[in-house]
Design a protein around this motif. Sequence first.
Motif, short mmCIF file in Angstrom:
data_model
loop_
_atom_site.label_atom_id
_atom_site.label_comp_id
_atom_site.label_asym_id
_atom_site.label_seq_id
_atom_site.Cartn_x
_atom_site.Cartn_y
_atom_site.Cartn_z
N ASP A 247 13.79 23.76 2.61
CA ASP A 247 14.94 23.79 3.52
C ASP A 247 15.00 22.56 4.43
O ASP A 247 15.75 22.55 5.41
CB ASP A 247 14.89 25.06 4.38
CG ASP A 247 15.02 26.30 3.50
OD1 ASP A 247 15.83 26.25 2.54
OD2 ASP A 247 14.30 27.28 3.76
N ALA A 248 14.20 21.58 4.13
CA ALA A 248 14.12 20.40 5.00
C ALA A 248 15.48 19.74 5.18
O ALA A 248 16.26 19.63 4.24
CB ALA A 248 13.14 19.38 4.42
N ILE A 249 15.71 19.30 6.43
CA ILE A 249 16.86 18.43 6.72
C ILE A 249 16.29 17.05 6.98
O ILE A 249 15.34 16.89 7.75
CB ILE A 249 17.65 18.93 7.93
CG1 ILE A 249 18.32 20.27 7.56
CG2 ILE A 249 18.70 17.90 8.36
CD1 ILE A 249 19.03 20.93 8.72
N MET A 250 16.87 16.09 6.32
CA MET A 250 16.29 14.75 6.31
C MET A 250 17.22 13.76 7.00
O MET A 250 18.41 13.70 6.70
CB MET A 250 16.11 14.35 4.84
CG MET A 250 15.78 12.93 4.53
SD MET A 250 15.57 12.87 2.68
CE MET A 250 15.48 11.10 2.43
N ILE A 251 16.64 13.01 7.96
CA ILE A 251 17.35 11.87 8.55
C ILE A 251 16.78 10.63 7.87
O ILE A 251 15.58 10.37 8.00
CB ILE A 251 17.10 11.77 10.07
CG1 ILE A 251 17.57 13.04 10.79
CG2 ILE A 251 17.77 10.51 10.64
CD1 ILE A 251 17.12 13.09 12.25
N ALA B 122 24.92 15.29 13.81
CA ALA B 122 24.84 15.08 12.36
C ALA B 122 23.91 16.11 11.72
O ALA B 122 24.20 16.66 10.64
CB ALA B 122 24.37 13.66 12.07
N VAL B 123 22.77 16.37 12.39
CA VAL B 123 21.83 17.37 11.86
C VAL B 123 22.50 18.74 11.80
O VAL B 123 22.38 19.47 10.81
CB VAL B 123 20.55 17.41 12.75
CG1 VAL B 123 19.71 18.66 12.42
CG2 VAL B 123 19.72 16.14 12.55
N ALA C 67 27.32 19.23 3.21
CA ALA C 67 27.85 17.87 3.12
C ALA C 67 26.73 16.84 3.25
O ALA C 67 25.64 17.12 3.76
CB ALA C 67 28.87 17.64 4.23
N LEU C 68 27.00 15.64 2.76
CA LEU C 68 26.19 14.47 3.07
C LEU C 68 26.79 13.89 4.34
O LEU C 68 28.00 13.64 4.40
CB LEU C 68 26.27 13.45 1.93
CG LEU C 68 25.86 13.97 0.55
CD1 LEU C 68 26.08 12.89 -0.52
CD2 LEU C 68 24.40 14.44 0.54
N VAL C 69 25.97 13.67 5.35
CA VAL C 69 26.49 13.22 6.64
C VAL C 69 25.99 11.79 6.89
O VAL C 69 24.81 11.49 6.67
CB VAL C 69 26.02 14.15 7.78
CG1 VAL C 69 26.65 13.70 9.11
CG2 VAL C 69 26.37 15.59 7.46
#
Lengths: 354, 354
Positions: B103-107, B128-129, B137-139
Amino acid sequence: MVYGVLMAGGIGSRFWPRSRKVRPKQFLRVLGDHTLLQSTYHRLQNLAPPENIWVVTHERYASLTRDQLPQIAPEQVLGEPISRNTAPCIAYAAMRLHAKDPDAIMIALPSDHLIRDLQAFRNVLRVAVEAARSTDALVTIGIQPTHPETGYGYIQFESMTKRSLKAYPVRAFAEKPDIATAERFLDSGDFLWNSGIFVWKVQTILGQMKIHLPKVYDSFAEIASSLDTEKEAVAVQMAYQKCPRISIDYGVMERANRVLVVPGSFGWSDIGDWRAVYDLSEKDKHGNVLRGTAVVHHSSRCHVEASRLVVCVGMHDAIVVDTPDAILVCHRESVQQVRNVVDYMRAHGLERFV
Amino acid sequence: MVYGVLMAGGIGSRFWPRSRKVRPKQFLRVLGDHTLLQSTYHRLQNLAPPENIWVVTHERYASLTRDQLPQIAPEQVLGEPISRNTAPCIAYAAMRLHAKDPDAIMIALPSDHLIRDLQAFRNVLRVAVEAARSTDALVTIGIQPTHPETGYGYIQFESMTKRSLKAYPVRAFAEKPDIATAERFLDSGDFLWNSGIFVWKVQTILGQMKIHLPKVYDSFAEIASSLDTEKEAVAVQMAYQKCPRISIDYGVMERANRVLVVPGSFGWSDIGDWRAVYDLSEKDKHGNVLRGTAVVHHSSRCHVEASRLVVCVGMHDAIVVDTPDAILVCHRESVQQVRNVVDYMRAHGLERFV
């Protein structure tokens, strides 16, 4: 007998950063395989024998001079304890030669000039020597100007319509002119560049100094008895301390009555600044002069002297002189200001780079 | 959990001669006390904890990265065997994070940018996160343009008259424009600079890669079982060899359907060349930027980075970057060509300076 006296005491600060106090311009290979001092020495071949070639320089450069000119005896290098411009330098040398040979004829010349046509130079010098021998005049060499240069002094002479290689009477000396005056000088046809090369009997120059520069003359007359003895160094030290700082041009040449000039054209340059080196160097098709490891891109009329890699991008008319501890980046129109920056550095804690 | 992925594999050749193959731009103190990599790391404080910050770089820079970022564990530095632009880099990092935390959110962000207003940056990133978390979406982060820059790509978005800090749908990406187009973009008000900073769920970006870049996706899908084992290095080597060289912008962002942009104004610069460093530096009253021992005389708008003494005389708009073995002298209008010269040197026996 004819003697050569090379004046090698300058510090050449317009040639910074290659020219430094510890090794000024005349001791550098600026163009070609020889140092300017060595080239000046070779130039006198067939004019004076090696045993008659003397060098006057600051005493800090005496051993450097002896290293670069092993052909001459160590005692032919005269060390000045203080720099006092050319008049004291010439007085010291003239006094020394006079003690050795009262009839000596002396060619005094700067040691940091470039001359391309040696044969023409020697022919001009022979005429000057003959003029000095047959008259009691001070003889100077004047260069036929090729452009309205503002960086040189000028000599006005009694020109003839049809010139031959001979000595002409000098009418006047002129300081470095502004451009309008320089153009007028060039157009007139009776002005020459002042080369700073002189020929005279030592008797004559000493006699003229006695009249026009008595302080300088007296300072050195006192040391006559000490010359070539253990006392010379101390006596010379005292003489220089008494001497005013004055050039032979201003002190004697401009005041003397009997002054002759021999006009010459022998590819002369005093290599006074980085611009002159550029002008005298072969260029690539974009007008660049590149020495050492240098890469130029979209650049023209650049002059690079690289000790490491130097890369120029989008530069025009730039001079880059790279040495192990300092780099100069200078626009060609500003080369005369390099000297001012050296003065600034000397006064602002950067003397170690001077 | 939120993760930061610093992309640090570039060679920064427009920053030659300070940026070298052995130590590119991101590892240098270009402005201030920290290297660009370290500044990028600090920028993520309060967005992701240190144990969630990863760096992807060429394997030759892995130990340099670990030296500069002792706060993160050695295994958080991923070494690429070959540089293949950003898509493979992001695929590798996404695969690695997915294995650890599906479930990682990646910057994902470049490591060689400058950002002045950290608080504004973090506020934009939080939006954005949140957008990435709540949508699939891709942000991307878009920078409010301040001038018609031709050196950046642009993002056209669904702009509103009254903007709030939120994610907007992206209409199109535009390549670096010519100046007329850049002016039009600026006037229109609905174009932003493409910052190259992205936020997404790793599931989302991997899913989009599977659709739009199947070759890249497949190459890295194969290594999933080797991750974090002794076989990882060999598997990664093979994956990179199979991968095409492609950017994430071209490969995914321009093709994906659900792309959002968060517009931000936080004093961003990609410090792409020496001009940018000059623009961002404090100047003296003549517009000069002088670092190290530098003396300027009759010079203006010069930028000097001296390792030894650098003296500029009569120079304007020149950039002089002096390093122990190489010097760049570049006109400010030509900074973009430094990269070409580096290519030239690489091809002409001067690779040791690259």
